[in-house]
Design an enzyme around this catalytic site. Sequence first.
Site, PDB file in Angstrom:
ATOM      1  CD  GLU A 140      38.081  31.788  29.957  1.00 34.48           C
ATOM      2  OE1 GLU A 140      36.920  32.151  29.711  1.00 34.48           O
ATOM      3  OE2 GLU A 140      38.446  31.440  31.092  1.00 34.48           O
ATOM      4  CD  GLU A 161      40.631  33.639  33.819  1.00 34.03           C
ATOM      5  OE1 GLU A 161      39.470  33.315  34.093  1.00 34.03           O
ATOM      6  OE2 GLU A 161      40.932  34.339  32.834  1.00 34.03           O
ATOM      7  CD  GLN A 199      39.062  38.855  37.855  1.00 36.60           C
ATOM      8  OE1 GLN A 199      39.098  40.060  38.017  1.00 36.60           O
ATOM      9  NE2 GLN A 199      38.556  38.307  36.744  1.00 36.60           N
TER      10      GLN A 199
HETATM   11  O1  AHR Z   1      37.486  35.633  36.015  1.00 39.36           O
HETATM   12  C1  AHR Z   1      36.289  35.937  35.376  1.00 39.36           C
HETATM   13  C2  AHR Z   1      36.237  35.471  33.926  1.00 39.36           C
HETATM   14  O2  AHR Z   1      36.256  34.082  33.898  1.00 39.36           O
HETATM   15  C3  AHR Z   1      37.371  35.866  33.035  1.00 39.36           C
HETATM   16  O3  AHR Z   1      37.197  37.106  32.433  1.00 39.36           O
HETATM   17  C4  AHR Z   1      37.360  34.810  31.980  1.00 39.36           C
HETATM   18  O4  AHR Z   1      38.634  34.584  31.429  1.00 39.36           O
HETATM   19  C5  AHR Z   1      36.787  33.601  32.680  1.00 39.36           C
HETATM   20  O5  AHR Z   1      35.793  32.990  31.954  1.00 39.36           O
END
Ligand code: AHR
Length: 511
Positions: A175, A322, A370
Amino acid sequence: MSNHVNICTEKRKGVIAPELHSQFIEFLGSCIYDGIWVGEDSKIPNYRGIRKDVVDALKLVEPPVIRWPGGCFADTYHWRNGIGDRASRPVTYNENFDTYEIDDNQFGTHEFMDFCNMLGAKPWFGINVLSGSVQEMRDWIEYCNRSEETDLSRLRKENGAEAPFGVEYWGIGNEPWFGGGMMTAQLYAQEFRKYSAAMPLCDFRNAKKGQGLKKIACGPDGNKPKERVQWTKDFFAEIGRYRQPQVDAYDLHFYNWNVLKDDDSDVDFDENAWKRVIKSSLELEDVILEQYALIQEGIRNFPESEGFDEPEEYKCDLIVGEWGNWHGSASRTRPALYQQCTMRDAITTALTLDIFHRNCDIVKMACMAQTVNVLNSLILTSGEHTILTPNYDVFLMYKVHRDAEKIEIDTKSLDEDIYLFASGKDQEIYVNIINADCKNAKTVELSFDKEAEAVNVQTLKSSCMTDYNSVEEPDKIRKTHGKIPVKTDGKYVFCADAASVNVLTFSVKDR
Ligand code: AHR
């Protein structure tokens, strides 16, 4: 309304990469510390320090790839802090997403590889582009992947790993448009050029063409409609300017944000919020299609090569590194970004995986954010307790689609709360039926172009939309075997319960 779908078993297009079911873990909140790592001396049963119940549960999921150590955390992570004698590792402080915890670096490269190896998962390492250096990246790759005797490969052996780890996926930054450096796409593309050019190949140097290390570039913030278009245009324009360094994959991030309504938390919401969150999870499909088209356009605009050889076709895979639901309550809780997962999350998890399945010809990998204790988790831990969320069941139920071929079906006439996806592998056809109506069961009729026998039904459902699994009721929502539908008048009539995810298996005879 009649929900009727005819399945042409041979109308197949594209193979579903198992990597679409990949995972993401980060040093954030209690994802890794407590959630995965408890240490060898813990009274919580563990395999060499890694929670036994978490490993045992994830072994059944068989995650194809796990992305680590972040996320935003990767952009301040120094890999040398996480190797060698654990008692002597540096103690640092983790401020990532308000984690605010002492970090004793007990879970480093070797522990992560141990975790991956136990699960049969391939690692995806995130390189620190913000506070690290090109040299630090080179050393990490050498440490992990070099088989020749060098100081770094010897150090790896001294630390217990005789054979190289053979890490193939390397993400260059995370990011960069925000926590990873507040960069412009042009600036990030220049960083990408430097880092990718300096990557040693180690044991991958003799790999067949196109099979070296996979260099993964950061894609845009999928949640910003204007910015994400500009970012991708600018990135590929900059990469195209000179020599066109290989970008093997482009990593888009998309969260299903649910942060604007204070009365909608992870476990406390009304029917409108149920509908709103489910609907907004579907936006990802348009983002994927848009980004794929922009990548192709960017590549098409590359100038003609002036090399001696016929240029190879330039290919760049789209990845969603993600994804998941992000409820507002996660930002107000401890541990950081911990949220419960109700049936609403299970429905959106299933819908999102089906977006990837349906677009398997253009998306090649996706990591859920996650795996443990953060956001859209598969597993939640609380002290010695381990809870498998309903999302966990969705991943198990959907495993049948891995390596299967997508079957194109016309779903236009379906009720707005019914979602269908089908794939086929050898003699079997798998049909996902999601009923997103939280109150009413719905009937779906299926017919086939060939003789097909219904052989299995798996169902995940909850009687109340805000139900979830907890320490007190760990199996409140669990997949079960459903009633196999009977064929009448050439059709199978299946009753999809309210708020349910169903996977039906059919066996076709003459393939
Ligand atoms: O998944 C949580 C956070 O969300 C991660 O660290 C980041 O890459 C995103 O903004």
